[in-house]
Design a protein around this motif. Structure first.
Motif, mmCIF file in Angstrom:
data_model
loop_
_atom_site.group_PDB
_atom_site.id
_atom_site.type_symbol
_atom_site.label_atom_id
_atom_site.label_comp_id
_atom_site.label_asym_id
_atom_site.label_seq_id
_atom_site.Cartn_x
_atom_site.Cartn_y
_atom_site.Cartn_z
ATOM 1 N N GLU A 64 0.828 -1.204 0.000
ATOM 2 C CA GLU A 64 0.000 0.000 0.000
ATOM 3 C C GLU A 64 0.864 1.255 0.000
ATOM 4 N N GLN A 65 2.153 1.103 0.327
ATOM 5 C CA GLN A 65 3.090 2.219 0.333
ATOM 6 C C GLN A 65 4.150 2.005 -0.749
ATOM 7 N N TRP A 120 0.591 -0.136 -4.533
ATOM 8 C CA TRP A 120 1.772 0.219 -5.305
ATOM 9 C C TRP A 120 2.504 -1.049 -5.723
#
Length: 247
Positions: A64-65, A120
């Motif tokens: 997610e990052q 991502w």
């Protein structure tokens, strides 16, 4: 005081113009009145077994990052580079990509439920080249077992091998071009006396398609793939303007 100007007399300009015309005329080919130019071309080719095996693997990560996905890829590539070099392989890194994907929103989303969050993805490729099949295939199996995916696998002709073959092909093509000029001259009742111009053109190499990622998915991680080199065709082309004269 007005600045001075440099003035060329008319005769000087005429001299420069005449010199340019003379130089152009000198650059032109001067042939005997009874000479004829015949344009010919010839190609030589050879089927050879490639001397290099090449593999492209890719390290991928999702998070997610963006930073977390990139960090995972960086760690995987650092480990893979060290492993490949320890096996004595020629190695290089390929493109590095990071992008965001938004999962499709479900048609029926229960009340109070958040839609899937964007993720991502990061990936970087690792390219291996070797003269020995067994060594590279073993490394591919090891790297697959450590999480890298096989993207491409196949054989290629190295630059050294290609140049060596092309030198031989140029000599062969030139001999055939000369023989062809002599035959054409005889057919025309003339004599081949030399070349006004000869050109050598970069040869092509027929390269089979490498095995792609879709074909590699069926391979079990850690199990070395099996492959065999097929022949590839190297070619060179020459052309020239043969000078023919009446006997």
């Amino acid at each position: 005081m007005a600045p001075s100007r440099l003035i060329f007399p008319a005769f000087a300009a005429a001299f420069l113009l005449a010199s340019g015309v003379a130089a152009a005329q000198t650059a032109q080919r001067v042939l005997p009145d009874d000479a004829t130019l015949l344009t010919l071309n010839e190609q030589a080719e050879r089927d050879v077994t490639p001397d290099t095996i090449r593999a492209r693997l890719v390290a991928q990560a999702t998070s997610e990052q963006a930073a977390a996905a990139q960090s995972s890829v960086n760690a995987a590539m650092t480990k893979a580079l060290a492993r490949a070099r320890s096996l004595g392989l020629e190695v290089e890194t390929g493109g590095y990509n990071t992008w965001q994907e938004t999962p499709p929103r479900p048609q029926a989303l229960p009340a109070g439920t958040k839609p899937p969050a964007p993720v991502w993805r990061a990936q970087q490729s690792l390219i291996l080249n070797a003269k020995e099949d067994a060594k590279l295939l073993e490394a591919v199996g090891i790297l697959q077992g450590e999480g890298l995916a096989l993207q491409e696998l196949g054989y290629m002709i190295s630059r050294e091998q290609q140049r060596s073959i092309q030198d031989d092909l140029v000599a062969e093509a030139l001999q055939r071009l000369t023989a062809r000029a002599q035959r054409a001259a005889a057919a025309l009742g003339m004599e081949f006396t030399g070349w006004a111009r000869v050109g050598v053109h970069g040869g092509g190499v027929s390269r089979p398609m490498l095995m792609r990622a879709a074909e590699a998915k069926g391979m079990a991680a850690g199990v070395p793939p099996v492959t065999a080199a097929g022949e590839q065709t190297v070619s060179m082309t020459v052309d020239g303007e043969a000078i023919l004269r009446r006997r």
